[in-house]
Write a protein that holds these residues in place. Structure first.
Motif, PDB file in Angstrom:
ATOM      1  N   ARG A  73       0.835  -1.212   0.000  1.00  0.00           N
ATOM      2  CA  ARG A  73       0.000   0.000   0.000  1.00  0.00           C
ATOM      3  C   ARG A  73       0.863   1.253   0.000  1.00  0.00           C
ATOM      4  N   ILE A  74       1.986   1.239   0.717  1.00  0.00           N
ATOM      5  CA  ILE A  74       2.880   2.399   0.730  1.00  0.00           C
ATOM      6  C   ILE A  74       3.492   2.590  -0.660  1.00  0.00           C
ATOM      7  N   GLY A  75       3.840   1.489  -1.312  1.00  0.00           N
ATOM      8  CA  GLY A  75       4.376   1.557  -2.675  1.00  0.00           C
ATOM      9  C   GLY A  75       3.387   2.189  -3.639  1.00  0.00           C
ATOM     10  N   LEU A  76       2.126   1.802  -3.528  1.00  0.00           N
ATOM     11  CA  LEU A  76       1.093   2.403  -4.384  1.00  0.00           C
ATOM     12  C   LEU A  76       1.006   3.907  -4.135  1.00  0.00           C
ATOM     13  N   ALA A  77       1.092   4.307  -2.888  1.00  0.00           N
ATOM     14  CA  ALA A  77       1.025   5.729  -2.548  1.00  0.00           C
ATOM     15  C   ALA A  77       2.294   6.480  -2.956  1.00  0.00           C
ATOM     16  N   SER A  78       3.367   5.745  -3.249  1.00  0.00           N
ATOM     17  CA  SER A  78       4.658   6.357  -3.599  1.00  0.00           C
ATOM     18  C   SER A  78       4.927   6.354  -5.098  1.00  0.00           C
ATOM     19  N   GLY A  79       3.923   6.020  -5.885  1.00  0.00           N
ATOM     20  CA  GLY A  79       4.080   6.116  -7.335  1.00  0.00           C
ATOM     21  C   GLY A  79       4.229   4.813  -8.083  1.00  0.00           C
ATOM     22  N   LEU A  80       4.246   3.697  -7.386  1.00  0.00           N
ATOM     23  CA  LEU A  80       4.269   2.402  -8.074  1.00  0.00           C
ATOM     24  C   LEU A  80       2.845   1.990  -8.417  1.00  0.00           C
ATOM     25  N   ASN A  81       2.681   1.231  -9.495  1.00  0.00           N
ATOM     26  CA  ASN A  81       1.363   0.675  -9.778  1.00  0.00           C
ATOM     27  C   ASN A  81       1.368  -0.815  -9.441  1.00  0.00           C
ATOM     28  N   ALA A  82       0.211  -1.424  -9.450  1.00  0.00           N
ATOM     29  CA  ALA A  82       0.081  -2.821  -9.030  1.00  0.00           C
ATOM     30  C   ALA A  82       0.921  -3.756  -9.897  1.00  0.00           C
ATOM     31  N   ASP A  83       1.010  -3.487 -11.194  1.00  0.00           N
ATOM     32  CA  ASP A  83       1.820  -4.337 -12.076  1.00  0.00           C
ATOM     33  C   ASP A  83       3.301  -4.236 -11.736  1.00  0.00           C
ATOM     34  N   GLU A  84       3.765  -3.033 -11.423  1.00  0.00           N
ATOM     35  CA  GLU A  84       5.174  -2.863 -11.045  1.00  0.00           C
ATOM     36  C   GLU A  84       5.464  -3.579  -9.733  1.00  0.00           C
ATOM     37  N   ILE A  85       4.553  -3.480  -8.790  1.00  0.00           N
ATOM     38  CA  ILE A  85       4.759  -4.163  -7.510  1.00  0.00           C
ATOM     39  C   ILE A  85       4.819  -5.668  -7.733  1.00  0.00           C
ATOM     40  N   GLU A  86       3.970  -6.188  -8.563  1.00  0.00           N
ATOM     41  CA  GLU A  86       4.004  -7.622  -8.884  1.00  0.00           C
ATOM     42  C   GLU A  86       5.336  -7.988  -9.551  1.00  0.00           C
ATOM     43  N   ARG A  87       5.829  -7.103 -10.404  1.00  0.00           N
ATOM     44  CA  ARG A  87       7.079  -7.348 -11.140  1.00  0.00           C
ATOM     45  C   ARG A  87       8.292  -7.340 -10.203  1.00  0.00           C
ATOM     46  N   ILE A  88       8.193  -6.661  -9.065  1.00  0.00           N
ATOM     47  CA  ILE A  88       9.302  -6.641  -8.098  1.00  0.00           C
ATOM     48  C   ILE A  88       9.651  -8.060  -7.669  1.00  0.00           C
ATOM     49  N   LYS A  89       8.670  -8.935  -7.640  1.00  0.00           N
ATOM     50  CA  LYS A  89       8.919 -10.329  -7.263  1.00  0.00           C
ATOM     51  C   LYS A  89       9.961 -10.981  -8.171  1.00  0.00           C
ATOM     52  N   SER A  90       9.995 -10.591  -9.434  1.00  0.00           N
ATOM     53  CA  SER A  90      10.926 -11.178 -10.414  1.00  0.00           C
ATOM     54  C   SER A  90      12.280 -10.489 -10.437  1.00  0.00           C
ATOM     55  N   GLY A  91      12.385  -9.325  -9.829  1.00  0.00           N
ATOM     56  CA  GLY A  91      13.671  -8.644  -9.724  1.00  0.00           C
ATOM     57  C   GLY A  91      14.095  -7.899 -10.970  1.00  0.00           C
ATOM     58  N   ALA A  92      15.403  -7.669 -11.062  1.00  0.00           N
ATOM     59  CA  ALA A  92      15.980  -6.835 -12.113  1.00  0.00           C
ATOM     60  C   ALA A  92      15.794  -7.413 -13.507  1.00  0.00           C
ATOM     61  N   GLY A  93      15.627  -8.714 -13.621  1.00  0.00           N
ATOM     62  CA  GLY A  93      15.509  -9.354 -14.929  1.00  0.00           C
ATOM     63  C   GLY A  93      14.149  -9.205 -15.582  1.00  0.00           C
ATOM     64  N   ALA A  94      13.183  -8.709 -14.842  1.00  0.00           N
ATOM     65  CA  ALA A  94      11.836  -8.546 -15.394  1.00  0.00           C
ATOM     66  C   ALA A  94      11.814  -7.407 -16.409  1.00  0.00           C
ATOM     67  N   GLU A  95      10.991  -7.551 -17.418  1.00  0.00           N
ATOM     68  CA  GLU A  95      10.824  -6.509 -18.431  1.00  0.00           C
ATOM     69  C   GLU A  95      10.159  -5.275 -17.821  1.00  0.00           C
ATOM     70  N   GLY A  96      10.546  -4.105 -18.318  1.00  0.00           N
ATOM     71  CA  GLY A  96       9.846  -2.887 -17.955  1.00  0.00           C
ATOM     72  C   GLY A  96      10.565  -1.972 -16.988  1.00  0.00           C
ATOM     73  N   TRP A  97      11.654  -2.429 -16.370  1.00  0.00           N
ATOM     74  CA  TRP A  97      12.382  -1.555 -15.454  1.00  0.00           C
ATOM     75  C   TRP A  97      13.283  -0.608 -16.237  1.00  0.00           C
ATOM     76  N   SER A  98      13.450   0.592 -15.725  1.00  0.00           N
ATOM     77  CA  SER A  98      14.443   1.502 -16.306  1.00  0.00           C
ATOM     78  C   SER A  98      15.832   0.972 -15.940  1.00  0.00           C
ATOM     79  N   SER A  99      16.866   1.514 -16.565  1.00  0.00           N
ATOM     80  CA  SER A  99      18.225   1.059 -16.229  1.00  0.00           C
ATOM     81  C   SER A  99      18.569   1.396 -14.776  1.00  0.00           C
ATOM     82  N   ASP A 104      19.505  -7.296  -4.532  1.00  0.00           N
ATOM     83  CA  ASP A 104      19.729  -8.740  -4.592  1.00  0.00           C
ATOM     84  C   ASP A 104      21.135  -9.110  -4.138  1.00  0.00           C
ATOM     85  N   ASP A 105      22.139  -8.331  -4.540  1.00  0.00           N
ATOM     86  CA  ASP A 105      23.511  -8.571  -4.067  1.00  0.00           C
ATOM     87  C   ASP A 105      23.575  -8.514  -2.546  1.00  0.00           C
ATOM     88  N   LEU A 106      22.977  -7.472  -1.976  1.00  0.00           N
ATOM     89  CA  LEU A 106      23.005  -7.321  -0.522  1.00  0.00           C
ATOM     90  C   LEU A 106      22.292  -8.464   0.180  1.00  0.00           C
TER      91      LEU A 106
END
Length: 189
Positions: A91-117, A127-129
């Motif tokens: 819910r905080i992510g949604l209020a901070s400018g993320l949409n539901a699809d982006e939040i779902e995509r976070i589960k897949s990490g950096a390799g998911a399509e759609g992230w900026s560089s 992930d390294d940390l």
């Protein structure tokens, strides 16, 4: 959720000692409720005070944008399998400018399509940390192309804080607050 019930129960209003009552009063939500994490942590008032001070820096005074901060926090919550953390920051992510699809995509990490560089660099560092407790040299070099030195430091601070928070939540068995629903992908833990 890692545990179906708390190992350390959150304190009810009637169970709060005066010092605990005073400390927790500032943590009331707009509806007057107090989250289970705070009702649990206030069992140790000095730790609660320090936790809230550092958490306040991470959530409101660090140099990452709210969106980038929430990408990092949600990735940590996901990697740590912290149902409580993921639920709160969804819910905080949604209020901070993320949409539901982006939040779902976070589960897949950096390799998911759609992230900026920049977002890919941020997720790779998280992930390294999580994996090695160290941002690799290649990941740091890429991160530093997009973020200032302070932002890189604040990312490490944020990941460290929310790894700790996830460990606390998972180990103490802090349960979701009233009206919240657990992501089905986190039910098996």
């Amino acid at each position: 959720m890692r545990l179906a019930k708390p190992r350390i129960a959150p304190l009810s209003d009637a169970e709060l000692a005066p010092e605990q009552s005073e400390r927790i009063a500032k943590s009331r939500q707009p509806d007057g409720s107090i989250l289970n994490i705070f009702r649990t942590l206030v069992r140790v008032p000095d730790a609660y005070r320090a936790f809230m001070w550092w958490g306040g820096y991470i959530l409101s005074r660090n140099s990452l944008s709210p969106r980038d901060r929430e990408i990092a926090i949600l990735r940590v919550g996901w990697l740590c399998k912290s149902g409580y953390e993921w639920t709160q920051h969804h819910r905080i992510g949604l209020a901070s400018g993320l949409n539901a699809d982006e939040i779902e995509r976070i589960k897949s990490g950096a390799g998911a399509e759609g992230w900026s560089s920049a977002e890919r660099a941020l997720l790779t560092a998280v992930d390294d940390l999580n994996r090695d407790h160290f941002v690799s040299n290649p990941a740091w070099a890429t991160l530093a192309k997009h973020y200032s030195e302070r932002q890189c430091m604040d990312l490490v601070f944020t990941v460290g804080q929310y790894t700790q928070v996830s460990m606390i939540l998972n180990s103490f068995g802090v349960q979701l607050d009233k009206g919240q629903t657990l992501d089905p992908d986190l039910k098996a833990f």
